[in-house]
Design an enzyme around this catalytic site. Structure first.
Site, PDB file in Angstrom:
ATOM      1  N   ASN A   1       6.254 -11.460  24.960  1.00 26.90           N
ATOM      2  CA  ASN A   1       6.190 -12.743  24.244  1.00 26.90           C
ATOM      3  C   ASN A   1       7.234 -13.681  24.830  1.00 26.90           C
ATOM      4  O   ASN A   1       8.243 -13.235  25.404  1.00 26.90           O
ATOM      5  CB  ASN A   1       6.488 -12.511  22.763  1.00 26.90           C
TER       6      ASN A   1
ATOM      7  N   MET B   1       0.021 -16.945  17.317  1.00 25.92           N
ATOM      8  CA  MET B   1       0.734 -17.119  16.055  1.00 25.92           C
ATOM      9  C   MET B   1       0.402 -16.020  15.052  1.00 25.92           C
ATOM     10  O   MET B   1      -0.073 -16.274  13.939  1.00 25.92           O
ATOM     11  CB  MET B   1       0.419 -18.505  15.471  1.00 25.92           C
ATOM     12  N   ARG B   2       0.649 -14.780  15.456  1.00 24.48           N
ATOM     13  CA  ARG B   2       0.481 -13.649  14.544  1.00 24.48           C
ATOM     14  C   ARG B   2       1.565 -12.628  14.834  1.00 24.48           C
ATOM     15  O   ARG B   2       1.956 -12.439  15.993  1.00 24.48           O
ATOM     16  CB  ARG B   2      -0.883 -12.965  14.742  1.00 24.48           C
TER      17      ARG B   2
ATOM     18  N   HIS C   1       9.677 -16.747  23.460  1.00 27.36           N
ATOM     19  CA  HIS C   1      10.141 -17.379  22.212  1.00 27.36           C
ATOM     20  C   HIS C   1      11.046 -18.560  22.563  1.00 27.36           C
ATOM     21  O   HIS C   1      11.937 -18.420  23.413  1.00 27.36           O
ATOM     22  CB  HIS C   1      10.898 -16.361  21.356  1.00 27.36           C
TER      23      HIS C   1
ATOM     24  N   GLU D   1      10.480 -22.177  29.918  1.00 23.90           N
ATOM     25  CA  GLU D   1       9.469 -21.144  29.585  1.00 23.90           C
ATOM     26  C   GLU D   1       8.516 -20.941  30.751  1.00 23.90           C
ATOM     27  O   GLU D   1       8.175 -19.800  31.102  1.00 23.90           O
ATOM     28  CB  GLU D   1       8.628 -21.576  28.369  1.00 23.90           C
TER      29      GLU D   1
ATOM     30  N   ASP E   1      10.027 -11.323  16.513  1.00 20.41           N
ATOM     31  CA  ASP E   1      10.841 -11.685  17.682  1.00 20.41           C
ATOM     32  C   ASP E   1      12.078 -10.789  17.824  1.00 20.41           C
ATOM     33  O   ASP E   1      13.162 -11.273  18.168  1.00 20.41           O
ATOM     34  CB  ASP E   1      11.246 -13.177  17.594  1.00 20.41           C
TER      35      ASP E   1
ATOM     36  N   GLY F   1      -1.708 -23.829  25.047  1.00 21.01           N
ATOM     37  CA  GLY F   1      -1.920 -22.985  26.224  1.00 21.01           C
ATOM     38  C   GLY F   1      -1.261 -23.465  27.498  1.00 21.01           C
ATOM     39  O   GLY F   1      -1.729 -23.154  28.600  1.00 21.01           O
ATOM     40  N   SER F   2      -0.141 -24.186  27.383  1.00 13.30           N
ATOM     41  CA  SER F   2       0.534 -24.610  28.618  1.00 13.30           C
ATOM     42  C   SER F   2       1.086 -23.400  29.377  1.00 13.30           C
ATOM     43  O   SER F   2       1.075 -23.380  30.607  1.00 13.30           O
ATOM     44  CB  SER F   2       1.646 -25.628  28.327  1.00 13.30           C
TER      45      SER F   2
HETATM   46  C1  GRF Z   1       5.790 -21.990  23.231  1.00 10.55           C
HETATM   47  O1  GRF Z   1       6.748 -22.919  22.867  1.00 10.55           O
HETATM   48  C2  GRF Z   1       6.316 -20.593  23.042  1.00 10.55           C
HETATM   49  O2  GRF Z   1       7.681 -20.513  23.146  1.00 10.55           O
HETATM   50  C3  GRF Z   1       5.882 -20.252  21.646  1.00 10.55           C
HETATM   51  O3  GRF Z   1       4.652 -20.883  21.472  1.00 10.55           O
HETATM   52  C4  GRF Z   1       4.582 -22.024  22.316  1.00 10.55           C
HETATM   53  C5  GRF Z   1       3.289 -21.962  23.062  1.00 10.55           C
HETATM   54  O4  GRF Z   1       3.090 -23.120  23.835  1.00 10.55           O
HETATM   55  N1  GRF Z   1       5.810 -18.817  21.481  1.00 10.55           N
HETATM   56  P1  GRF Z   1       1.791 -23.239  24.739  1.00 10.55           P
HETATM   57  O5  GRF Z   1       0.592 -23.025  23.825  1.00 10.55           O
HETATM   58  O6  GRF Z   1       1.880 -22.214  25.807  1.00 10.55           O
HETATM   59  O7  GRF Z   1       1.835 -24.646  25.260  1.00 10.55           O
END
Ligand code: GRF
Length: 207
Positions: free
Chosen positions: A113, A96-97, A115, A180, A151, A18-19
């Site tokens: 999303n 992750m779905r 990626h 990100e 994706d 969840g960063s």
């Molecule tokens: C990230 O690397 C994002 O690109 C991918 O999942 C990861 C989630 O990271 N879809 P976080 O849980 O937000 O730290």
């Protein structure tokens, strides 16, 4: 689209650390993003992201994979939760779905999303490792709308990072995550400001 001054109502869907969620929380709390996180939803009851949300008094919903006949049944229940919270924009932050047509048609061009690769290269899992094994010299991240593919939805923004000779998956992932955390809120901000126009799979950003 939310062009009014009311905060855009978000749901952030997570499965892990969840960063990215944390960045949204921080930007909203600091007034940099005119949004409100109505709920954080996780398919994983152990996701650290849930603790982050709880710490900021954001309602959390654990919506586990088990107990549903298939993807569409799971998504129908998910749509109901999102509608109950009045969600306008769904933010997938490490969820992750793969979504079915049930979710995608309920929120047309309103699911985003992030990626960790420059799509259409290296979709799916372990994108950073895929990039390393392919031998690319640059990778990055992509903020995109979500369709029913893996994706494959319309690309909103991308950021590029170099791939260094000594990179491991962890080192490259960390370099990409810095981008990100900048790119994803920027894409959401464009949406909130009503500056995104989607034509087929092309995304135009209005100035
Ligand atoms: C990230 O690397 C994002 O690109 C991918 O999942 C990861 C989630 O990271 N879809 P976080 O849980 O937000 O730290």
């Amino acid at each position: 689209m939310n062009t009014s001054k009311n905060p855009c109502v978000l749901a952030v869907l997570v499965s892990g650390n969840g960063s990215n969620l944390q960045v949204f929380i921080d930007k909203i709390e600091s007034g940099e993003l005119n949004a409100h996180i109505a709920c954080v939803i996780s398919n994983n009851p152990d996701a650290f992201a849930l603790s982050r949300a709880t710490r900021h008094n954001i309602p959390v919903v654990v919506h586990e994979n088990r107990g549903f006949k298939g993807r569409r049944e799971y998504d129908a229940a998910l749509v109901k939760i999102l509608n109950d919270y009045g969600v306008e924009l769904v933010v997938l932050a490490g969820f992750m779905r793969i979504l079915s047509d049930v979710m995608v048609s309920a929120f047309p061009n309103a699911i985003m999303n992030i990626h960790p690769a420059l799509l259409p290269s290296f979709p799916g899992l372990h994108a950073q490792q895929q990039a390393l094994e392919y031998g690319v010299k640059f990778s990055g991240c992509t903020a995109h709308f979500v369709d029913c593919g893996t994706d494959t939805g319309p690309i909103i923004l991308q950021a590029v990072v170099p791939v260094e000779p000594c990179d491991t998956e962890e080192i490259l992932s960390a370099r990409i995550q810095v981008e990100e955390h900048r790119l994803f809120p920027e894409a959401v901000r464009l949406y909130i400001d009503g500056r995104i126009v989607v034509e087929g799979r092309l995304v135009r950003i209005q100035s």
